[in-house]
Scaffold this active site. Structure first.
Site, PDB file in Angstrom:
ATOM      1  N   SER A  41       5.066  -3.605 -27.228  1.00  0.00           N
ATOM      2  CA  SER A  41       5.543  -2.768 -28.327  1.00  0.00           C
ATOM      3  C   SER A  41       6.730  -1.914 -27.867  1.00  0.00           C
ATOM      4  O   SER A  41       6.739  -1.386 -26.751  1.00  0.00           O
ATOM      5  CB  SER A  41       4.403  -1.862 -28.800  1.00  0.00           C
ATOM      6  OG  SER A  41       4.902  -0.899 -29.701  1.00  0.00           O
ATOM      7  N   ASN A  47      -1.704   2.830 -30.436  1.00  0.00           N
ATOM      8  CA  ASN A  47      -1.026   3.378 -29.260  1.00  0.00           C
ATOM      9  C   ASN A  47      -1.620   4.757 -28.974  1.00  0.00           C
ATOM     10  O   ASN A  47      -1.264   5.744 -29.625  1.00  0.00           O
ATOM     11  CB  ASN A  47       0.486   3.461 -29.519  1.00  0.00           C
ATOM     12  CG  ASN A  47       1.251   3.907 -28.278  1.00  0.00           C
ATOM     13  OD1 ASN A  47       0.641   4.300 -27.271  1.00  0.00           O
ATOM     14  ND2 ASN A  47       2.564   3.846 -28.337  1.00  0.00           N
ATOM     15  N   CYS A  96       1.235   6.935 -25.462  1.00  0.00           N
ATOM     16  CA  CYS A  96       2.669   7.186 -25.285  1.00  0.00           C
ATOM     17  C   CYS A  96       2.885   8.383 -24.360  1.00  0.00           C
ATOM     18  O   CYS A  96       2.356   9.464 -24.620  1.00  0.00           O
ATOM     19  CB  CYS A  96       3.350   7.450 -26.618  1.00  0.00           C
ATOM     20  SG  CYS A  96       5.075   7.907 -26.376  1.00  0.00           S
ATOM     21  N   THR A 114       3.586   2.752 -20.065  1.00  0.00           N
ATOM     22  CA  THR A 114       4.412   3.118 -18.910  1.00  0.00           C
ATOM     23  C   THR A 114       3.765   4.229 -18.083  1.00  0.00           C
ATOM     24  O   THR A 114       2.949   5.002 -18.576  1.00  0.00           O
ATOM     25  CB  THR A 114       5.800   3.570 -19.379  1.00  0.00           C
ATOM     26  OG1 THR A 114       5.625   4.579 -20.369  1.00  0.00           O
ATOM     27  CG2 THR A 114       6.572   2.412 -19.972  1.00  0.00           C
TER      28      THR A 114
HETATM   29  O1  RRO Z   1       8.945   5.747 -27.716  1.00  0.00           O
HETATM   30  C1  RRO Z   1       8.639   6.000 -26.535  1.00  0.00           C
HETATM   31  O2  RRO Z   1       9.199   6.881 -25.870  1.00  0.00           O
HETATM   32  C2  RRO Z   1       7.576   5.259 -25.839  1.00  0.00           C
HETATM   33  C3  RRO Z   1       6.360   4.915 -26.392  1.00  0.00           C
HETATM   34 BR1  RRO Z   1       5.938   5.222 -28.183  1.00  0.00          BR
HETATM   35  C4  RRO Z   1       5.364   4.314 -25.604  1.00  0.00           C
HETATM   36  O3  RRO Z   1       4.245   4.012 -26.022  1.00  0.00           O
HETATM   37  N1  RRO Z   1       5.663   4.089 -24.300  1.00  0.00           N
HETATM   38  C5  RRO Z   1       6.864   4.411 -23.766  1.00  0.00           C
HETATM   39  O4  RRO Z   1       7.093   4.185 -22.565  1.00  0.00           O
HETATM   40  N2  RRO Z   1       7.815   4.988 -24.547  1.00  0.00           N
END
Ligand code: RRO
Length: 603
Positions: A322, A432, A435, A497
């Site tokens: 995603s 999710n 994040c 991440t």
């Molecule tokens: O948009 C982000 O900064 C982001 C999201 Br939603 C996520 O789930 N994981 C990421 O590394 N960045």
């Protein structure tokens, strides 16, 4: 005009010193000629991602000139070695090859397209920013459009490219005037001094100004043009990982302050008032084709399937992570070729939230050894915008759709799951809960009890599969996976991440505006693999494994460790077709070509 889908290898046709810069040339046998203002993503075939792992991401470089060549077009770039990527480009020798994606982005519009009453053009370039103005100048000259060119340099060393791009017969082109900060030639001072004088003249107000250069210079140009009521187009720069709308790294604020645009797909040419310039190329105007959405022809035929995942039939086990592929933007960039060989067996949307979000302030991405840190901050249109605008377009993809959702409380999560879940276009929902870049006070996925309670609340709301995206930023991801299973999840995906930071050596301050972000890329792969193994041992749920997968061999490791599917994220930024390449490598058992990013010779 769309770009060929994916990256291709092009021969280096030349690499000449020009002052402190290089004129770097490639022979492109496949792509269409670029329009002035467009750029390419470039990476060396070798020496990219090896050893210390940097450079890792391709570099966005504006095209300075192009010419027909035997079997293709020659592309000239003006490059200054200012970091590992541009240093490596500067070293590439004729006969070596470079990975090329493009031409990308929009292009300049003629003065008459900007303003039907316009009488001519003023081009104002600074330093390496003279590059896109060189090709634009030639186009304007060929069309007989009156123009004047103002170029500014710090000193002689930083006036590279001048002789090759703005001289003819050994002399400066007659329409060009120079400014240098050290005064070694031309006006002593800034190019914007020359522009200010020119705009104060009577005849300048009917011109359109085109500019490229450092941010402070572009601000000064915009402010001068605004105060004289002169329309302008700026070719802007921003760090980007992919060049085709996938990474969300190249955000720049809209002038009205209402969120951001992505410079790769909404630029790099922006116009006064925040509208983007040149979205229609001259060729497009002639043929009626343009760089926007191709004509909708109805849902594409679905590929034959062979693999069952939670009741969803998939052609192979490789999907996208995603937030790492914007299929709508990619279709605009690459055209329907994207659909003909869609790189993933299912498409996972970027996470949506109940309300629209602009995302985090730039700087949003930072390259690290064999990886990158992102702090994108969840830009999205919100539930309503997604359902109305994005869902119909995503439903045209030739693969099942998984929608990723995130909220900061159970009520909002419930609304998302209920409303997304009732749409026939949606095959499954990914929750999710992990994040790293949104300050919600509580990351549900850090706590097993919260995760279980959330799943218990959401489970009754939809019969569709619920996939829980786990965070790696906990001591026991297996406890969270088990809680998700207890609460009624159908599958878990991991890893999101890893919380990470970088310091900008130039300032000594955090490199990302948010201070920290999430690390991805090959650097995290061994950690992701271990977390997958731990989760595999704890639950019976099907798993989607991800984290730095760049080849079929990497994917095979995750499958051997118990993943039913694998997801590709950061690698798609480097290679827009990485998903299909990895699926093929997985099927044939042959991963290539070397080098394997982040691999040791001892392996
Ligand atoms: O948009 C982000 O900064 C982001 C999201 Br939603 C996520 O789930 N994981 C990421 O590394 N960045």
């Amino acid at each position: 005009m769309t770009a060929p889908f994916g990256r291709r290898l092009c021969e280096v046709a030349g690499n000449e010193v020009s002052g402190g810069y290089r004129i770097f040339s490639l022979l492109d046998r496949e792509g269409p000629p670029p329009e002035p203002g467009q750029f390419y993503m470039l990476a060396g075939e070798r020496g990219w991602g090896e050893g210390g792992g940097r450079p890792f991401l391709p570099r966005a470089i504006s095209v300075a000139e192009t010419a027909p060549a035997k079997d293709g077009v020659r592309l000239d770039f003006l490059v200054e070695g200012v970091g590992p990527g541009t240093d490596r480009l500067c070293e590439l020798e004729p006969g070596e090859r470079a990975w090329v994606t493009g031409p990308l982005g929009n292009s300049f519009s003629t003065p008459q397209q900007v303003n039907p009453d316009a009488a001519g053009a003023i081009l104002a370039g600074g330093g390496i920013g003279i590059a896109p103005l060189a090709i634009w100048r030639r186009h304007l000259v060929e069309r007989g459009i009156p123009l004047r060119v103002l170029l500014g340099f710090r000193n002689e060393q930083h006036s590279g490219g001048l002789d090759e791009l703005f001289c003819s017969g050994g002399a400066l082109c007659p329409d060009v005037r120079l400014a240098t900060e050290d005064g070694h030639v031309g006006h002593r001072g800034y190019v914007t001094d020359l522009l200010a004088t020119m705009l104060a003249g009577d005849d300048a107000t009917s011109a359109v100004v085109y500019s490229c250069g450092p941010p402070a210079m572009l601000e000064a140009v915009a402010s001068l043009c605004n105060s004289h009521g002169v329309p302008y187009q700026l070719a802007e720069e921003s760090p980007m990982a992919c060049g085709f709308g996938a990474c969300f790294g190249c955000a720049v604020p809209k002038p009205n302050g209402d969120g951001y645009i992505r410079l790769c797909v909404d630029g790099p040419v922006t116009s006064a008032g925040g509208t983007v310039g040149g979205t229609m190329s001259e060729e497009a105007l002639a043929t009626g084709r343009h760089g926007g959405s191709p004509a909708v022809t109805g849902p594409a035929d679905h590929q034959p399937r062979s693999l069952d995942f939670c009741g969803i039939d998939l052609a192979h086990p490789v999907i996208n992570a995603s937030g790492t592929y914007d299929a709508i933007a990619a279709r605009k960039v690459f055209g329907d070729e994207l659909l003909e060989e869609f790189p993933f067996a299912a498409f996972v949307s970027k996470t949506i939230t109940p309300e629209p979000r602009a995302g985090n302030e730039p700087q949003r991405i930072w390259e690290t050894p064999a990886g990158m840190i992102n702090s994108i901050g969840l830009p999205n249109k919100g539930l309503e915008g997604f359902l109305a605008e994005d869902l119909p377009q995503l439903a045209e993809l030739p693969v099942p759709l998984i929608v990723s959702v995130m909220a900061t409380n159970r009520e909002d999560f419930s609304r998302l799951v209920r409303e997304v879940g009732e749409r026939d276009e949606v095959a499954a929902i990914e929750l999710n809960v992990s994040c790293p870049n949104v300050h919600s006070g509580l990351i549900v996925g850090e706590q097993p009890a919260e995760t279980e309670a959330l799943l218990e609340a959401l489970r009754p709301l939809t019969p569709k599969p619920l996939i829980v995206k786990l965070t790696p930023n906990v001591a026991n991801p297996e406890a969270v996976a088990l809680a998700a299973e207890e609460g009624g999840a159908d599958a878990v995906s991991l890893i999101n991440t890893l919380k990470a930071s970088a310091i900008d050596p130039a300032t000594g301050a955090p490199a990302l505006a948010a201070g920290h972000g999430g690390l991805s890329g090959p650097a995290v792969r061994p950690i992701a693999l271990q977390q997958l193994r731990a989760v595999r041992a704890a639950t019976e749920l099907p798993l989607i494994g991800m984290g730095g997968i760049s080849s079929g061999a990497d994917a095979a490791e995750f499958i051997a460790a118990g993943a039913a599917l694998v997801a590709v994220g950061t690698e798609s930024f480097r290679d827009p077709r990485a998903g299909s390449r990895i699926a093929k490598e997985l099927e044939t058992g042959v991963s290539g070509p070397p080098p394997r990013v982040g691999a040791f010779d001892l392996e």
